[in-house]
Motif scaffolding. Structure first.
Motif, short mmCIF file in Angstrom:
data_model
loop_
_atom_site.label_atom_id
_atom_site.label_comp_id
_atom_site.label_asym_id
_atom_site.label_seq_id
_atom_site.Cartn_x
_atom_site.Cartn_y
_atom_site.Cartn_z
N ARG A 1 33.42 93.59 18.41
CA ARG A 1 32.95 92.98 17.17
C ARG A 1 33.13 91.47 17.19
NH1 ARG A 1 32.15 94.92 11.86
NH2 ARG A 1 32.27 93.27 10.27
N ASP A 2 34.21 91.01 17.77
CA ASP A 2 34.46 89.57 17.89
C ASP A 2 33.30 88.88 18.62
OD1 ASP A 2 35.96 87.00 18.20
OD2 ASP A 2 36.03 87.65 20.28
N GLU A 3 32.87 89.45 19.72
CA GLU A 3 31.76 88.87 20.47
C GLU A 3 30.50 88.80 19.63
OE1 GLU A 3 31.68 87.49 23.39
OE2 GLU A 3 33.75 87.90 23.97
N ARG A 4 30.21 89.90 18.95
CA ARG A 4 28.98 89.95 18.15
C ARG A 4 29.06 89.02 16.95
NH1 ARG A 4 29.30 94.85 17.04
NH2 ARG A 4 29.82 94.77 14.82
N TRP A 5 30.21 89.01 16.24
CA TRP A 5 30.35 88.18 15.05
C TRP A 5 30.29 86.69 15.39
CZ3 TRP A 5 32.86 84.36 12.50
CH2 TRP A 5 32.80 84.35 11.11
N MET A 6 30.98 86.31 16.45
CA MET A 6 30.97 84.91 16.85
C MET A 6 29.57 84.45 17.25
SD MET A 6 33.80 83.35 16.30
CE MET A 6 33.26 81.86 17.13
N ARG A 7 28.84 85.30 17.94
CA ARG A 7 27.47 84.94 18.32
C ARG A 7 26.60 84.77 17.08
NH1 ARG A 7 26.99 88.50 21.74
NH2 ARG A 7 26.01 90.15 20.51
N TRP A 8 26.74 85.68 16.13
CA TRP A 8 25.98 85.60 14.88
C TRP A 8 26.35 84.33 14.10
CZ3 TRP A 8 28.66 85.89 10.13
CH2 TRP A 8 27.85 85.82 9.00
N PHE A 9 27.63 84.05 13.98
CA PHE A 9 28.07 82.90 13.19
C PHE A 9 27.69 81.58 13.86
CE2 PHE A 9 31.37 79.92 11.62
CZ PHE A 9 31.08 80.01 10.26
N THR A 10 27.84 81.51 15.16
CA THR A 10 27.49 80.29 15.90
C THR A 10 26.00 80.00 15.79
OG1 THR A 10 29.30 80.64 17.47
CG2 THR A 10 27.52 79.19 18.16
N GLU A 11 25.19 81.01 16.03
CA GLU A 11 23.74 80.81 15.97
C GLU A 11 23.29 80.47 14.55
OE1 GLU A 11 22.07 84.38 17.57
OE2 GLU A 11 22.57 83.86 19.65
N GLY A 12 23.87 81.14 13.57
CA GLY A 12 23.52 80.85 12.19
C GLY A 12 23.90 79.44 11.78
N THR A 13 25.06 78.99 12.22
CA THR A 13 25.51 77.63 11.91
C THR A 13 24.59 76.59 12.54
OG1 THR A 13 27.83 78.29 11.69
CG2 THR A 13 27.40 75.98 12.23
N GLU A 14 24.25 76.80 13.80
CA GLU A 14 23.41 75.83 14.51
C GLU A 14 22.01 75.74 13.91
OE1 GLU A 14 23.78 77.23 18.50
OE2 GLU A 14 25.67 76.14 18.85
#
Length: 221
Positions: free
Chosen positions: A65-78
């Motif tokens: 979940r950490d991998e998926r959440w961080m990818r989602w949050f990073t992409e959303g922020t950018e």
């Protein structure tokens, strides 16, 4: 033999999916192995083939979940901005979408950490790693912002730590209150924080003298 391995691997993924969903919705202690096995549509033997305990399964599910959440949050922020400031502020817009989504139950990592007594528990370790990764990403954005305003790295580091608290605070308030607009309140606080951390331009001698004269006149009055 190869097909057996493939089938077993598929069962592992289903167990991870089931554990993540059930634990996120109901908590670690309220979720038994039998419930996970049933939800996964797997044999109990598959559970013991891949995991030595329920805690090991939960830790593995959280790691994924950490991998998926961080990818989602990073992409959303950018996607939220072209400048460091707009990206930092945009983090709260990303969070608001999450808060308003169906099935939001707060931060899975804070929830799980709250159910573990020992700081050395594998689940607590995964939660700690997740927050460290999130802080590192926030820190990158804060350092980029600091460069644009002429602040040093120590300022950026302090800002990043406080920004993480804003994020986790917004998650907690949204969970307890059921109000997705907690993200907007955190966003407003974030703007004030950025303004407070930004270095103030140095005043020229003439400006300082004028300011001193104004202060003197105030005293005389």
């Amino acid at each position: 033999m190869e097909n057996d391995r493939s089938t077993s691997s598929d069962a592992r993924e289903r167990l991870l999916d089931a554990a993540e969903a059930l634990v996120y919705a109901g908590g670690i202690h309220a979720t038994g192995v039998d419930a996970i096995v049933r939800a996964a549509g797997a044999a109990r033997k598959s559970f013991y083939t891949w995991f030595e305990s329920k805690d090991a399964l939960v830790a593995a599910a959280l790691t994924r979940r950490d991998e998926r959440w961080m990818r989602w949050f990073t992409e959303g922020t950018e996607k939220r901005g072209r400048t460091p400031r707009t990206r930092l502020i945009g983090m709260f817009d990303v969070l608001r979408e999450w808060f308003a989504s169906e099935g939001f139950h707060g931060c899975a990592f804070l929830n799980a950490a709250g159910e573990t007594a020992s700081p050395d528990d594998p689940v607590r370790e995964v939660a700690r790693l997740h927050k460290a990764r999130l802080l590192a990403f926030i820190g990158e954005q804060c350092e980029a912002w600091a460069q644009t305003v002429g602040a040093d790295r120590r300022v950026a580091a302090r800002l990043a730590r406080q920004w993480l608290i804003l994020i986790d605070g917004a998650i907690g308030v949204a969970l307890v209150s059921g109000d997705a607009d907690a993200a907007l309140d955190a966003r407003a606080a974030g703007r004030q924080l950025l303004d407070a951390f930004a270095p103030r331009p140095a005043r020229s001698p003439r400006t300082r003298d004028a300011g001193a004269e104004q202060d003197a006149r105030k005293v005389v009055r």
